[in-house]
Enzyme design. Structure first.
Site, PDB file in Angstrom:
ATOM      1  N   ARG A 184       0.800  -1.230   0.000  1.00 48.38           N
ATOM      2  CA  ARG A 184       0.000   0.000   0.000  1.00 48.38           C
ATOM      3  C   ARG A 184       0.834   1.282   0.000  1.00 48.38           C
ATOM      4  O   ARG A 184       0.311   2.376  -0.171  1.00 48.38           O
ATOM      5  CB  ARG A 184      -0.979  -0.014   1.177  1.00 48.38           C
ATOM      6  CG  ARG A 184      -2.233  -0.823   0.848  1.00 48.38           C
ATOM      7  CD  ARG A 184      -3.322  -0.515   1.821  1.00 48.38           C
ATOM      8  NE  ARG A 184      -3.098  -1.187   3.096  1.00 48.38           N
ATOM      9  CZ  ARG A 184      -3.547  -0.734   4.266  1.00 48.38           C
ATOM     10  NH1 ARG A 184      -4.219   0.402   4.321  1.00 48.38           N
ATOM     11  NH2 ARG A 184      -3.323  -1.398   5.375  1.00 48.38           N
ATOM     12  N   LYS A 189       8.989  -0.935   2.670  1.00 44.34           N
ATOM     13  CA  LYS A 189       8.238  -0.042   3.559  1.00 44.34           C
ATOM     14  C   LYS A 189       9.079   0.466   4.730  1.00 44.34           C
ATOM     15  O   LYS A 189       9.061   1.656   5.042  1.00 44.34           O
ATOM     16  CB  LYS A 189       7.010  -0.785   4.085  1.00 44.34           C
ATOM     17  CG  LYS A 189       6.233   0.000   5.108  1.00 44.34           C
ATOM     18  CD  LYS A 189       4.845  -0.500   5.312  1.00 44.34           C
ATOM     19  CE  LYS A 189       4.779  -1.808   6.036  1.00 44.34           C
ATOM     20  NZ  LYS A 189       3.376  -2.183   6.316  1.00 44.34           N
TER      21      LYS A 189
END
Ligand code: UD1
Ligand code: CA
Length: 476
Positions: free
Chosen positions: A18, A25
């Site tokens: 996402r 991330k």
């Protein structure tokens, strides 16, 4: 309570889809450092040894972002769930390790070490073989649910996707932080099966496995859910950044620092700012800056690793990096102090002055339009407007030295390497190419000549009137 005999596993192999990023991330930055560095620091405060970090996506870059000497790395490739990740880490624990294993996530950077310590103390006091941290959420969204029996004792954790409607209504959720006896962890992980909605090995299943063996299992309910906020998107990253920033500002204001507009003050957690400093709007104070008492920053400044002495005044538009500004100096407006600038105090650096590897003695001033690079200048010297150190010959940088109490006239160029003694008066427009002895006047002027009446003849050649009025008329 002692913290000896603890090892840690930090799960950080996930890609973080996402984030929509090529970067892993955990490498995205918070408060000026990769979020994994924060997650590791919170864990490292408990002195676990080793700290095993499970890496996968961009493994090498993630490893490079971690400085703890006790860190070890386990590669998880492919990523088949949190249970699989923990299993990968086991190989990095010493074979004879028999203490507790703390398991945390690399993408939960808000966790406080004090909370982890309280969790460890509770785990040890209760003599539990497996503990995990739960929190109560009004909106438990997609987190794993904590399932208890009628008596309130723990049964298992059920993932949202595998949960029944009744289970989904439960508000106690699993944060993903565990403390597990190492022998239990090894044997429970060996039993995991990917029998769930995601075909993954769920670390959460070790709870039911331990219960089936009648081991003592507890959920430790933490009070502050904010510490367990994970970062899954750029928006969550920005929100957490804003929270970190607000906390820094709050602490500084409580300690006596005026922040004119906290919404535009970007101050690193490492900054040390003394009382009675005034931070104007739109100011970034990054890295390990130190500001002495009563420093005023008017606004729009970018400072990184700068030490600023007491009562300095930074006017509008100062950029300074890796440098030292001595007490009661006045900088700006519009000044650029590059790495290696060292101002010994009571200095004045005015508008459009750039300094680099320049050491200026006490009281020395450069008030307008100068470049001072690779230079050592003594005390109480005045560097006039437009003075330039000619430090670069296209291949090498060269040093300029200027003594104490000099008057360096406007528009002087110092062709380095060169030395100007003390008490020297440099006439304006001089190009200095060799050493100037103490106490001298130095000049390199072309003699001035005048041609009286030249202007009128110039205009006449252009068929203009003697006062140039024809040209002025044409222009209007
Ligand atoms: C997990 C828990 C869930 C809990 C939630 C809290 C499981 C099965 N579920 O769910 O009960 O409420 O965390 O946030 O554990 N990771 C790896 N390798 C993998 C998979 C994940 O290293 O193969 C790492 C991720 O990088 C991340 C962490 O483990 O840091 C959690 O993974 P994630 O997929 O976010 O777990 P959730 O599904 O959120
Ligand atoms: Ca998650």
């Amino acid at each position: 309570m002692t913290t000896s005999n603890v090892a840690a596993i930090i799960l950080a192999a996930g890609k973080g889809t996402r984030m929509r990023s090529k970067r892993a991330k955990v490498l995205h930055e918070l408060g000026g450092e990769p979020m994994i560095a924060r997650a590791v620091r919170a864990v490292a405060a408990l002195h676990p040894d080793p700290i095993v970090i499970v890496v996968g996506h961009q493994a090498r870059e993630v490893e490079a972002a971690i400085t703890s000497p006790r860190a070890r790395f386990a590669l998880q490739e492919p990523q088949r769930g949190t249970g699989d990740a923990a299993r990968c880490a086991l190989d990095q624990l010493p074979a004879n390790f028999s203490g507790d294993v703390l398991i945390t996530y690399g993408d939960m950077p808000a966790i406080k070490s004090s909370t982890l310590r309280a969790f460890l103390d509770a785990h040890r006091k209760r003599g539990t073989k497996l503990s995990f941290i739960s929190i109560i959420l009004e909106d438990p969204s997609a987190y794993g649910r904590v399932i208890r029996d009628a008596a309130g004792s723990l049964e298992k954790i059920v993932e949202f996707r595998d949960a029944s409607p009744v289970e989904r209504a439960i508000k106690e959720i699993n944060t993903g932080f565990y403390l597990v006896d190492s022998a239990l962890l090894r044997s429970a992980l060996a039993e995991l099966k990917p029998a769930n909605a995601q075909d993954e090995y769920y670390l959460t299943d070790i709870v039911a496995i331990a219960r089936a063996r009648r081991e003592k299992v507890e959920a430790w309910v933490a009070d502050d859910p904010a510490e367990f906020a994970g970062i899954n998107s750029r928006e969550e990253l920005a929100n957490m950044e804003a929270e970190i920033r607000a906390a820094v500002n709050r602490k500084l204001m409580q300690a006596g620092v005026t922040i004119v507009d906290p919404a535009t003050a970007y101050i690193s957690e490492q900054a040390e700012i003394a009382p009675d400093c005034v931070i104007g709007p739109n100011v970034q104070i990054l890295g390990a800056c130190k500001l002495g008492e009563g420093v005023r920053i008017d606004g729009t400044a970018w400072l990184s690793n700068v030490t600023i002495g007491p009562r300095c005044h930074l006017k509008l538009g100062v950029r300074a990096e890796d440098c030292v500004i001595g007490e009661e100096s006045e900088i700006g407006p519009f000044a650029n102090l590059r790495a290696g600038t060292e101002l010994l105090g009571h200095n004045r650096i005015g508008n459009f002055v750039e300094t680099k590897k320049a050491r200026l003695g006490r009281g020395t001033k450069a008030s307008h339009l100068s470049y001072l690079g690779d230079a050592t200048i003594g005390a109480d010297t005045n560097v006039g407007c437009g003075v330039i150190t000619v430090n670069y010959d296209g291949y090498d940088k060269h040093h300029t030295e200027i003594g104490d109490r000099c008057m360096v006239g406007c528009d002087t160029q110092l062709v380095a390497p060169v030395k100007v003694g003390s008490d020297v008066y440099v006439a304006s427009g001089t190009t200095i190419i060799r050493e100037v002895p103490d106490g001298s006047l130095v000049m390199s002027h072309h003699p001035q000549r005048e041609k009286v009446g030249w202007m009128a003849s110039w205009r006449k050649r252009h068929n203009d009137s003697p006062d140039g009025s024809l040209r002025r008329k044409k222009e209007h």
